[in-house]
Design a protein around this motif. Structure first.
Motif, short mmCIF file in Angstrom:
data_model
loop_
_atom_site.label_atom_id
_atom_site.label_comp_id
_atom_site.label_asym_id
_atom_site.label_seq_id
_atom_site.Cartn_x
_atom_site.Cartn_y
_atom_site.Cartn_z
N VAL A 49 0.85 -1.20 0.00
CA VAL A 49 0.00 0.00 0.00
C VAL A 49 0.88 1.24 0.00
CG1 VAL A 49 -1.78 1.31 1.24
CG2 VAL A 49 -1.82 -1.17 1.31
N ILE A 50 0.40 2.31 -0.64
CA ILE A 50 1.09 3.60 -0.61
C ILE A 50 0.19 4.64 0.05
CG2 ILE A 50 2.14 5.45 -1.97
CD1 ILE A 50 2.53 3.39 -4.24
N ILE A 51 0.75 5.35 1.05
CA ILE A 51 0.08 6.51 1.65
C ILE A 51 0.68 7.73 0.98
CG2 ILE A 51 -0.49 7.75 3.76
CD1 ILE A 51 -1.53 4.89 3.67
N VAL A 79 -3.38 3.05 -3.58
CA VAL A 79 -2.90 4.33 -3.07
C VAL A 79 -3.99 4.96 -2.21
CG1 VAL A 79 -2.16 6.67 -3.67
CG2 VAL A 79 -1.41 4.72 -5.08
N ILE A 80 -3.61 5.37 -1.00
CA ILE A 80 -4.50 6.13 -0.14
C ILE A 80 -4.00 7.57 -0.11
CG2 ILE A 80 -5.42 6.44 2.20
CD1 ILE A 80 -5.05 3.48 2.67
N MET A 81 -4.81 8.49 -0.61
CA MET A 81 -4.42 9.89 -0.61
C MET A 81 -4.67 10.48 0.77
SD MET A 81 -3.06 12.02 -2.75
CE MET A 81 -3.39 11.15 -4.28
N LEU A 82 -3.63 11.06 1.38
CA LEU A 82 -3.73 11.67 2.70
C LEU A 82 -3.36 13.14 2.56
CD1 LEU A 82 -4.18 11.19 5.75
CD2 LEU A 82 -1.73 10.73 5.94
N THR A 83 -4.33 14.05 2.71
CA THR A 83 -4.09 15.45 2.38
C THR A 83 -5.01 16.38 3.15
OG1 THR A 83 -4.20 17.05 0.55
CG2 THR A 83 -5.68 15.18 0.43
N ALA A 84 -4.62 17.65 3.21
CA ALA A 84 -5.45 18.67 3.86
C ALA A 84 -6.54 19.18 2.92
CB ALA A 84 -4.58 19.84 4.31
N ARG A 85 -6.48 18.83 1.66
CA ARG A 85 -7.48 19.28 0.69
C ARG A 85 -8.76 18.46 0.89
NH1 ARG A 85 -4.22 21.25 -4.45
NH2 ARG A 85 -6.30 21.30 -5.34
N ASP A 101 -8.50 5.34 -1.97
CA ASP A 101 -9.16 5.92 -0.80
C ASP A 101 -8.62 7.34 -0.60
OD1 ASP A 101 -10.80 6.18 1.38
OD2 ASP A 101 -9.97 4.47 2.48
N TYR A 102 -9.31 8.11 0.25
CA TYR A 102 -8.98 9.52 0.44
C TYR A 102 -9.24 9.87 1.90
CZ TYR A 102 -8.69 14.48 -1.00
OH TYR A 102 -8.32 15.78 -1.18
N ILE A 103 -8.20 10.32 2.59
CA ILE A 103 -8.33 10.70 4.00
C ILE A 103 -7.82 12.13 4.16
CG2 ILE A 103 -7.62 10.18 6.37
CD1 ILE A 103 -7.22 7.30 5.57
N ARG A 110 -5.51 5.59 14.03
CA ARG A 110 -6.24 4.32 14.14
C ARG A 110 -7.13 4.10 12.92
NH1 ARG A 110 -10.18 2.66 19.25
NH2 ARG A 110 -10.68 0.55 18.52
N GLU A 111 -7.79 5.16 12.46
CA GLU A 111 -8.63 5.04 11.28
C GLU A 111 -7.79 4.73 10.05
OE1 GLU A 111 -11.63 7.66 8.41
OE2 GLU A 111 -10.67 8.60 10.15
N LEU A 112 -6.61 5.34 9.95
CA LEU A 112 -5.73 5.09 8.82
C LEU A 112 -5.35 3.61 8.76
CD1 LEU A 112 -3.98 6.05 6.46
CD2 LEU A 112 -2.20 6.64 8.13
#
Length: 227
Positions: A49-51, A79-85, A101-103, A110-112
């Protein structure tokens, strides 16, 4: 089996927090602060997986994600996108570029971890420690044990990984080259016929239990596990 996660994030504090929480959740974690370093790590040892952070110095996370999804060696890595946008258009754009996914930040570690496990169960079940049971055949990745009606079957490490992959991708045909990439790794240079050798060894061990017939040869295509 410990799943490998690549964290692509330019902020050291955020990167450290992510990796700390993932290691506590029993993931193996590699770090990259930019797209160039991430690509080097991907070439060396592809993760499960890629964050991905959106805003990276130089090439953005969105650009890198789009490129990875066009490359045969990385297109299957979620790929899980992790961003402030957090605008709806941003979410849609990221998913259209190939993110699974998008977080949004701030995020719950924990959710991640939970999101990663959910994705692995869906796209890379062989990278989880979930017990796999098909008929009378039971494989436990955590204890590295395979049993037939409660009787233990002794397998070598490679045969175990091969059986685990095939059982978690049942009814799907995999070529020798795809099996090499998934079992041995994309950067291990060995002959494709090596797969045939290990398939034969695996069948020999399973034969006394009548389970060898589950591993089928698809002429001109490869192998599949079918009950």
């Amino acid at each position: 089996m410990i799943a490998k996660v690549l964290v692509v994030e330019d902020e050291p504090a955020v990167r450290e927090l992510i990796c700390f929480s993932l290691k506590n959740a029993e993931f193996e974690c590699n770090e990259a602060s930019n797209a160039e370093t991430a690509q080097q790590l991907l070439n060396k040892s592809p993760p499960n997986v890629i964050i991905m952070d959106w805003m990276l110095p130089g090439k953005s996370g969105i650009e890198l994600t789009r490129e990875l999804k066009t490359q045969s060696t990385t297109s299957d890595i979620p790929v899980i996108m992790l961003t402030a946008r957090d605008e709806e258009d941003d979410v849609v754009h990221a998913l259209e570029c190939g993110a699974e996914d998008y977080i949004t930040k701030p995020f719950s570690p924990r959710e991640l971890a939970t999101r990663i496990k959910a994705i692995l169960r869906r796209v890379s079940p062989h990278a989880t420690d979930d017990v796999v049971e098909i008929g009378k055949l039971r494989l436990n990745p955590a204890s590295r044990r395979v049993k037939w009606k409660g009787e233990e079957i002794h397998l070598g490490a490679t045969e175990f990984r091969l059986l685990h992959f095939l059982m978690t991708h049942r009814d799907r045909v995999y070529s020798r080259s795809r099996l090499l990439d998934n079992i041995w790794g994309a950067n291990v240079y060995i002959y494709e016929r090596t797969v045939d050798v290990y398939i034969r060894r695996l069948r020999q061990v399973l034969e006394p239990y009548g389970a060898d017939k589950f591993i089928q040869t698809v002429r001109g295509s490869g192998y599949r596990f079918e009950k």
